[in-house]
Design a protein around this motif. Sequence first.
Motif, PDB file in Angstrom:
ATOM      1  N   LEU A 104      49.965  17.880 -23.654  1.00  0.00           N
ATOM      2  CA  LEU A 104      51.102  18.610 -23.094  1.00  0.00           C
ATOM      3  C   LEU A 104      50.667  19.976 -22.566  1.00  0.00           C
ATOM      4  O   LEU A 104      51.016  20.364 -21.443  1.00  0.00           O
ATOM      5  CB  LEU A 104      52.201  18.775 -24.146  1.00  0.00           C
ATOM      6  CG  LEU A 104      53.363  19.699 -23.764  1.00  0.00           C
ATOM      7  CD1 LEU A 104      54.146  19.118 -22.583  1.00  0.00           C
ATOM      8  CD2 LEU A 104      54.262  19.924 -24.967  1.00  0.00           C
ATOM      9  N   CYS A 105      49.898  20.704 -23.366  1.00  0.00           N
ATOM     10  CA  CYS A 105      49.432  22.040 -22.944  1.00  0.00           C
ATOM     11  C   CYS A 105      48.531  21.939 -21.712  1.00  0.00           C
ATOM     12  O   CYS A 105      48.615  22.782 -20.807  1.00  0.00           O
ATOM     13  CB  CYS A 105      48.721  22.743 -24.087  1.00  0.00           C
ATOM     14  SG  CYS A 105      49.824  23.225 -25.439  1.00  0.00           S
ATOM     15  N   ALA A 106      47.694  20.915 -21.646  1.00  0.00           N
ATOM     16  CA  ALA A 106      46.816  20.737 -20.487  1.00  0.00           C
ATOM     17  C   ALA A 106      47.648  20.423 -19.243  1.00  0.00           C
ATOM     18  O   ALA A 106      47.379  20.969 -18.160  1.00  0.00           O
ATOM     19  CB  ALA A 106      45.807  19.622 -20.743  1.00  0.00           C
ATOM     20  N   ARG A 107      48.670  19.589 -19.377  1.00  0.00           N
ATOM     21  CA  ARG A 107      49.520  19.245 -18.226  1.00  0.00           C
ATOM     22  C   ARG A 107      50.258  20.477 -17.719  1.00  0.00           C
ATOM     23  O   ARG A 107      50.284  20.760 -16.517  1.00  0.00           O
ATOM     24  CB  ARG A 107      50.510  18.147 -18.616  1.00  0.00           C
ATOM     25  CG  ARG A 107      51.535  17.875 -17.515  1.00  0.00           C
ATOM     26  CD  ARG A 107      52.328  16.611 -17.728  1.00  0.00           C
ATOM     27  NE  ARG A 107      52.908  16.410 -19.012  1.00  0.00           N
ATOM     28  CZ  ARG A 107      54.137  16.804 -19.380  1.00  0.00           C
ATOM     29  NH1 ARG A 107      54.890  17.508 -18.552  1.00  0.00           N
ATOM     30  NH2 ARG A 107      54.600  16.504 -20.584  1.00  0.00           N
ATOM     31  N   ALA A 108      50.862  21.237 -18.629  1.00  0.00           N
ATOM     32  CA  ALA A 108      51.582  22.453 -18.236  1.00  0.00           C
ATOM     33  C   ALA A 108      50.609  23.462 -17.623  1.00  0.00           C
ATOM     34  O   ALA A 108      50.931  24.128 -16.631  1.00  0.00           O
ATOM     35  CB  ALA A 108      52.302  23.062 -19.434  1.00  0.00           C
ATOM     36  N   GLY A 109      49.428  23.569 -18.196  1.00  0.00           N
ATOM     37  CA  GLY A 109      48.425  24.500 -17.678  1.00  0.00           C
ATOM     38  C   GLY A 109      47.913  24.116 -16.305  1.00  0.00           C
ATOM     39  O   GLY A 109      47.712  24.979 -15.438  1.00  0.00           O
ATOM     40  N   THR A 110      47.715  22.833 -16.065  1.00  0.00           N
ATOM     41  CA  THR A 110      47.271  22.370 -14.754  1.00  0.00           C
ATOM     42  C   THR A 110      48.313  22.718 -13.695  1.00  0.00           C
ATOM     43  O   THR A 110      47.975  23.194 -12.604  1.00  0.00           O
ATOM     44  CB  THR A 110      46.994  20.852 -14.778  1.00  0.00           C
ATOM     45  OG1 THR A 110      45.927  20.605 -15.702  1.00  0.00           O
ATOM     46  CG2 THR A 110      46.624  20.321 -13.415  1.00  0.00           C
ATOM     47  N   TRP A 111      49.589  22.495 -14.020  1.00  0.00           N
ATOM     48  CA  TRP A 111      50.656  22.860 -13.078  1.00  0.00           C
ATOM     49  C   TRP A 111      50.651  24.370 -12.818  1.00  0.00           C
ATOM     50  O   TRP A 111      50.683  24.805 -11.676  1.00  0.00           O
ATOM     51  CB  TRP A 111      52.019  22.395 -13.595  1.00  0.00           C
ATOM     52  CG  TRP A 111      53.125  22.871 -12.727  1.00  0.00           C
ATOM     53  CD1 TRP A 111      53.501  22.346 -11.515  1.00  0.00           C
ATOM     54  CD2 TRP A 111      53.975  24.003 -12.946  1.00  0.00           C
ATOM     55  NE1 TRP A 111      54.543  23.084 -10.983  1.00  0.00           N
ATOM     56  CE2 TRP A 111      54.853  24.107 -11.844  1.00  0.00           C
ATOM     57  CE3 TRP A 111      54.089  24.941 -13.966  1.00  0.00           C
ATOM     58  CZ2 TRP A 111      55.821  25.105 -11.736  1.00  0.00           C
ATOM     59  CZ3 TRP A 111      55.056  25.929 -13.864  1.00  0.00           C
ATOM     60  CH2 TRP A 111      55.907  26.012 -12.759  1.00  0.00           C
ATOM     61  N   PRO A 151      45.797  29.656 -29.399  1.00  0.00           N
ATOM     62  CA  PRO A 151      45.432  28.395 -30.057  1.00  0.00           C
ATOM     63  C   PRO A 151      46.632  27.447 -29.990  1.00  0.00           C
ATOM     64  O   PRO A 151      47.781  27.894 -30.026  1.00  0.00           O
ATOM     65  CB  PRO A 151      45.126  28.812 -31.501  1.00  0.00           C
ATOM     66  CG  PRO A 151      45.735  30.147 -31.675  1.00  0.00           C
ATOM     67  CD  PRO A 151      45.858  30.777 -30.324  1.00  0.00           C
ATOM     68  N   PRO A 152      46.405  26.151 -29.864  1.00  0.00           N
ATOM     69  CA  PRO A 152      47.510  25.205 -29.716  1.00  0.00           C
ATOM     70  C   PRO A 152      48.552  25.298 -30.834  1.00  0.00           C
ATOM     71  O   PRO A 152      49.736  25.077 -30.602  1.00  0.00           O
ATOM     72  CB  PRO A 152      46.841  23.836 -29.718  1.00  0.00           C
ATOM     73  CG  PRO A 152      45.400  24.079 -29.498  1.00  0.00           C
ATOM     74  CD  PRO A 152      45.109  25.495 -29.850  1.00  0.00           C
ATOM     75  N   GLN A 153      48.135  25.661 -32.043  1.00  0.00           N
ATOM     76  CA  GLN A 153      49.073  25.768 -33.159  1.00  0.00           C
ATOM     77  C   GLN A 153      50.131  26.836 -32.924  1.00  0.00           C
ATOM     78  O   GLN A 153      51.204  26.806 -33.522  1.00  0.00           O
ATOM     79  CB  GLN A 153      48.332  26.051 -34.478  1.00  0.00           C
ATOM     80  CG  GLN A 153      47.410  24.937 -34.909  1.00  0.00           C
ATOM     81  CD  GLN A 153      46.047  24.969 -34.210  1.00  0.00           C
ATOM     82  OE1 GLN A 153      45.777  25.758 -33.295  1.00  0.00           O
ATOM     83  NE2 GLN A 153      45.172  24.059 -34.624  1.00  0.00           N
ATOM     84  N   ARG A 208      56.972  26.391 -23.642  1.00  0.00           N
ATOM     85  CA  ARG A 208      56.088  26.791 -24.733  1.00  0.00           C
ATOM     86  C   ARG A 208      54.632  26.441 -24.422  1.00  0.00           C
ATOM     87  O   ARG A 208      53.719  27.237 -24.654  1.00  0.00           O
ATOM     88  CB  ARG A 208      56.537  26.116 -26.034  1.00  0.00           C
ATOM     89  CG  ARG A 208      57.886  26.631 -26.512  1.00  0.00           C
ATOM     90  CD  ARG A 208      58.596  25.700 -27.460  1.00  0.00           C
ATOM     91  NE  ARG A 208      57.886  25.494 -28.699  1.00  0.00           N
ATOM     92  CZ  ARG A 208      58.192  24.534 -29.568  1.00  0.00           C
ATOM     93  NH1 ARG A 208      59.193  23.704 -29.338  1.00  0.00           N
ATOM     94  NH2 ARG A 208      57.512  24.403 -30.678  1.00  0.00           N
ATOM     95  N   ALA A 209      54.408  25.243 -23.893  1.00  0.00           N
ATOM     96  CA  ALA A 209      53.045  24.816 -23.556  1.00  0.00           C
ATOM     97  C   ALA A 209      52.455  25.686 -22.455  1.00  0.00           C
ATOM     98  O   ALA A 209      51.268  26.028 -22.494  1.00  0.00           O
ATOM     99  CB  ALA A 209      53.050  23.346 -23.134  1.00  0.00           C
ATOM    100  N   ALA A 210      53.263  26.069 -21.471  1.00  0.00           N
ATOM    101  CA  ALA A 210      52.783  26.946 -20.398  1.00  0.00           C
ATOM    102  C   ALA A 210      52.377  28.310 -20.953  1.00  0.00           C
ATOM    103  O   ALA A 210      51.355  28.872 -20.547  1.00  0.00           O
ATOM    104  CB  ALA A 210      53.855  27.099 -19.320  1.00  0.00           C
ATOM    105  N   VAL A 211      53.156  28.833 -21.889  1.00  0.00           N
ATOM    106  CA  VAL A 211      52.821  30.121 -22.508  1.00  0.00           C
ATOM    107  C   VAL A 211      51.520  30.007 -23.302  1.00  0.00           C
ATOM    108  O   VAL A 211      50.643  30.875 -23.210  1.00  0.00           O
ATOM    109  CB  VAL A 211      53.983  30.635 -23.388  1.00  0.00           C
ATOM    110  CG1 VAL A 211      53.552  31.822 -24.241  1.00  0.00           C
ATOM    111  CG2 VAL A 211      55.186  30.999 -22.523  1.00  0.00           C
ATOM    112  N   VAL A 212      51.377  28.937 -24.064  1.00  0.00           N
ATOM    113  CA  VAL A 212      50.146  28.730 -24.834  1.00  0.00           C
ATOM    114  C   VAL A 212      48.944  28.721 -23.884  1.00  0.00           C
ATOM    115  O   VAL A 212      47.936  29.383 -24.131  1.00  0.00           O
ATOM    116  CB  VAL A 212      50.220  27.427 -25.661  1.00  0.00           C
ATOM    117  CG1 VAL A 212      48.851  27.016 -26.181  1.00  0.00           C
ATOM    118  CG2 VAL A 212      51.202  27.598 -26.822  1.00  0.00           C
TER     119      VAL A 212
END
Length: 192
Positions: free
Chosen positions: A117-124, A154-156, A144-148
């Motif tokens: 999820l974090c990778a997908r939001a980050g790629t966008w 850290p993912p946590q 939340r994932a985009a902010v991380v």
Amino acid sequence: MTVRVLLVSPAMNAALREARFAGDAALDASGVRAAAPAAPHVPEADRAVHGPSERCSRTAEALGLRSSGEPALREWGLGRWSGARLDEVSAREPEGVAAWLADPSAAPHGGESLLDLCARAGTWLDSLQGEVRVLAVAEPSVVRAAVVHALALPPQAFWRLDVAPLTLTELSGRSGRWNLRCGRPLAPAPAG
């Protein structure tokens, strides 16, 4: 070039009130009523997009946005847990829920892991280079994932971020260097 990304979380719906893994739960009448007064307070943007869920598209509509669907902003894919309440899943699969909460690479539900999820939001987010102001109505998990990703947390840390309905989270900067302004309500609090 500095990019400003304005992330708006969608209005409340029954799935949120019930602590349900939403799937594609619709925006209900109370969510539409809450979004209408926020419409005049939505910041201007050069481009507006929304997650593909009905909740995001109906919130964008209630806010008066001319936005297009953005598949990368889809809700966290939680596989067979989608549509179930958290307490039901916890009772049925306690080890799976514990692994999901503790291990960012775990996907006991058969869907996306937190890392995915974090990778997908980050790629966008990183794809927005060259844009100036992008407004996106996105599910709280995606915000939340985009902010991380943006802050290289850290993912946590994902589990420590709260995104309330109809709030604005602003990221400004560019890939590898983002600043955060979080949780501004779209509409002023009612006089009380």
